[in-house]
Design a protein around this motif. Sequence first.
Motif, PDB file in Angstrom:
ATOM      1  N   PHE A  17     -12.886 -13.004 -68.097  1.00 42.22           N
ATOM      2  CA  PHE A  17     -12.343 -13.180 -69.442  1.00 42.22           C
ATOM      3  C   PHE A  17     -13.415 -13.120 -70.525  1.00 42.22           C
ATOM      4  CE2 PHE A  17     -13.114 -17.341 -67.487  1.00 42.22           C
ATOM      5  CZ  PHE A  17     -14.052 -17.867 -68.360  1.00 42.22           C
ATOM      6  N   SER A  18     -14.685 -13.178 -70.141  1.00 45.87           N
ATOM      7  CA  SER A  18     -15.774 -13.270 -71.107  1.00 45.87           C
ATOM      8  C   SER A  18     -15.931 -11.976 -71.900  1.00 45.87           C
ATOM      9  CB  SER A  18     -17.077 -13.596 -70.367  1.00 45.87           C
ATOM     10  OG  SER A  18     -18.139 -13.800 -71.269  1.00 45.87           O
ATOM     11  N   GLN A  19     -15.986 -12.099 -73.207  1.00 42.81           N
ATOM     12  CA  GLN A  19     -16.098 -10.927 -74.074  1.00 42.81           C
ATOM     13  C   GLN A  19     -17.428 -10.200 -73.871  1.00 42.81           C
ATOM     14  OE1 GLN A  19     -13.786  -9.524 -76.437  1.00 42.81           O
ATOM     15  NE2 GLN A  19     -15.315  -7.941 -76.053  1.00 42.81           N
ATOM     16  N   ALA A  20     -17.343  -8.895 -73.697  1.00 37.32           N
ATOM     17  CA  ALA A  20     -18.537  -8.061 -73.547  1.00 37.32           C
ATOM     18  C   ALA A  20     -18.921  -7.461 -74.888  1.00 37.32           C
ATOM     19  CB  ALA A  20     -18.286  -6.950 -72.531  1.00 37.32           C
ATOM     20  N   GLY A  21     -20.202  -7.152 -75.034  1.00 34.37           N
ATOM     21  CA  GLY A  21     -20.670  -6.515 -76.260  1.00 34.37           C
ATOM     22  C   GLY A  21     -22.181  -6.549 -76.334  1.00 34.37           C
ATOM     23  N   ASP A  22     -22.756  -5.669 -77.139  1.00 37.40           N
ATOM     24  CA  ASP A  22     -24.199  -5.606 -77.279  1.00 37.40           C
ATOM     25  C   ASP A  22     -24.767  -6.864 -77.933  1.00 37.40           C
ATOM     26  OD1 ASP A  22     -24.259  -3.115 -76.117  1.00 37.40           O
ATOM     27  OD2 ASP A  22     -24.202  -2.036 -78.032  1.00 37.40           O
ATOM     28  N   ALA A  74     -16.706  -5.558 -77.832  1.00 37.23           N
ATOM     29  CA  ALA A  74     -16.258  -5.838 -79.193  1.00 37.23           C
ATOM     30  C   ALA A  74     -17.065  -7.008 -79.734  1.00 37.23           C
ATOM     31  CB  ALA A  74     -14.767  -6.171 -79.218  1.00 37.23           C
ATOM     32  N   LYS A  75     -17.299  -7.028 -81.037  1.00 33.58           N
ATOM     33  CA  LYS A  75     -18.035  -8.118 -81.656  1.00 33.58           C
ATOM     34  C   LYS A  75     -17.106  -9.286 -81.961  1.00 33.58           C
ATOM     35  CE  LYS A  75     -21.841  -5.568 -83.816  1.00 33.58           C
ATOM     36  NZ  LYS A  75     -22.568  -5.298 -85.073  1.00 33.58           N
ATOM     37  N   THR A  76     -17.636 -10.502 -81.819  1.00 32.99           N
ATOM     38  CA  THR A  76     -16.915 -11.702 -82.223  1.00 32.99           C
ATOM     39  C   THR A  76     -17.806 -12.493 -83.170  1.00 32.99           C
ATOM     40  OG1 THR A  76     -17.735 -13.007 -80.346  1.00 32.99           O
ATOM     41  CG2 THR A  76     -15.673 -11.800 -80.031  1.00 32.99           C
ATOM     42  N   TYR A  77     -17.168 -13.396 -83.925  1.00 35.26           N
ATOM     43  CA  TYR A  77     -17.912 -14.147 -84.950  1.00 35.26           C
ATOM     44  C   TYR A  77     -17.598 -15.634 -84.838  1.00 35.26           C
ATOM     45  CZ  TYR A  77     -18.284  -9.418 -86.704  1.00 35.26           C
ATOM     46  OH  TYR A  77     -18.529  -8.062 -86.804  1.00 35.26           O
TER      47      TYR A  77
END
Length: 427
Positions: free
Chosen positions: A259-264, A234-237
Amino acid sequence: MGGVTARSRSRDSGTRALRRAFGVLAATGICLASAPPALAAPALARPDGPDFGLAASSECVFGGDVIKSTPWSLQRILLDQLREQATGKGVTVAVIDTGVDASNVQLREAMASGGGDYVGSTKGTQDLEGHGTRVAGIIAARPLKGTGFVGLAPEAKILSFRYTGGENKQGNSRTMSSAIRAAVAKGAKIINISSDTANRQDNTELRNAVAAAVQSGALIVAAAGNDGADGKAAKTYPASYPGVLAVAASDRNDERAYFSQAGDFVDVAAPGVDMVSTVPKGGQCTADGTSFATPYVAGVAALLKEKHPNWTAAQLATRIEETAQRPGRGPNQFIGWGVVDPVAALSEDSTPSNSPKPDAPMAAGSGGVIPMAVTMGESEAERERRVAVYVLGIGLVLVLVAAGSGVALRDWRTKRVGQAGRAGQSG
């Protein structure tokens, strides 16, 4: 650039399972609501998810003791070799956070004048939460007798902008945007943002502020976020905005912290578990989170900026990405281009391009190291061991069958002889 290395990793699945189970008590970070026009206050603990609040543990005491040992995140670096390359002297890093407490002895000489406060009137030098002080310490904490902890760039300066964490007022994407614009106006070329918006919300005002900062030549280093326990991308900003160097958290095994957010959008990873750093009123504490992986990378960027003052933000980011330690030729959605390698980043003096490139495939017999293919099935060695076990097992069964048959044949013959003898006596 060479970014692939062969290394063995100890995998304690039981430990990781426990960390996942109790992770809500450990991971830290901050978030802000960003839905215009009415912008809600940021939640330090999200009501709809795990508590990734600022207090990593109840044992953390502001104004307490220092931790004597050298943190693992620094033990993985040849610090003497790194210091020969750069110390961050002459480089100022803007920290947009909850403020930085200038009373901590390891930060007192690191503070640059000219910061700002958008939720109070302290010029960014007060920190009620402790988050910004931790972030600043990982970047530029000065050496202190009695502790092994020191910042990655121990001669860099910290320009603090307090956008949230006020006593009577919390910040939001608007105050963050104002802080970004102020940092650019002060000439900051490296900006650390260890925050993401609540519920992963995009926001036009924040997007425009980041775009203007990137256009000015500033390198924004931002946290990927701490909502990745489900493993979903998921994208974060602001980490996902163009031109931002997005940082995930890695553990002691150089793998993504659970816990680290994954995403491209993830560009690189850095240590983010059990991170020792400075706290308000003096002393040190430990904490987890992409919030504290981010300043690790910002510290490396400060070192590179000192050594190569004419490099652009894109070139700084490229050097960090291409020299990172990763399991493949290119990036993935969990740790991006890999776990940052400060010494490798500083040791390579060639001028980087404006974007990273995957390692070229290496043919057999070329004289280089060819990484072993990673598969989810069984390896050749495992297959040979399995076949050997099967052969041994079958052989043992045959021996037992033969031995059992011999015993049965002997008993049968004994019984026949006995029956014949009894028949002869009765006749």
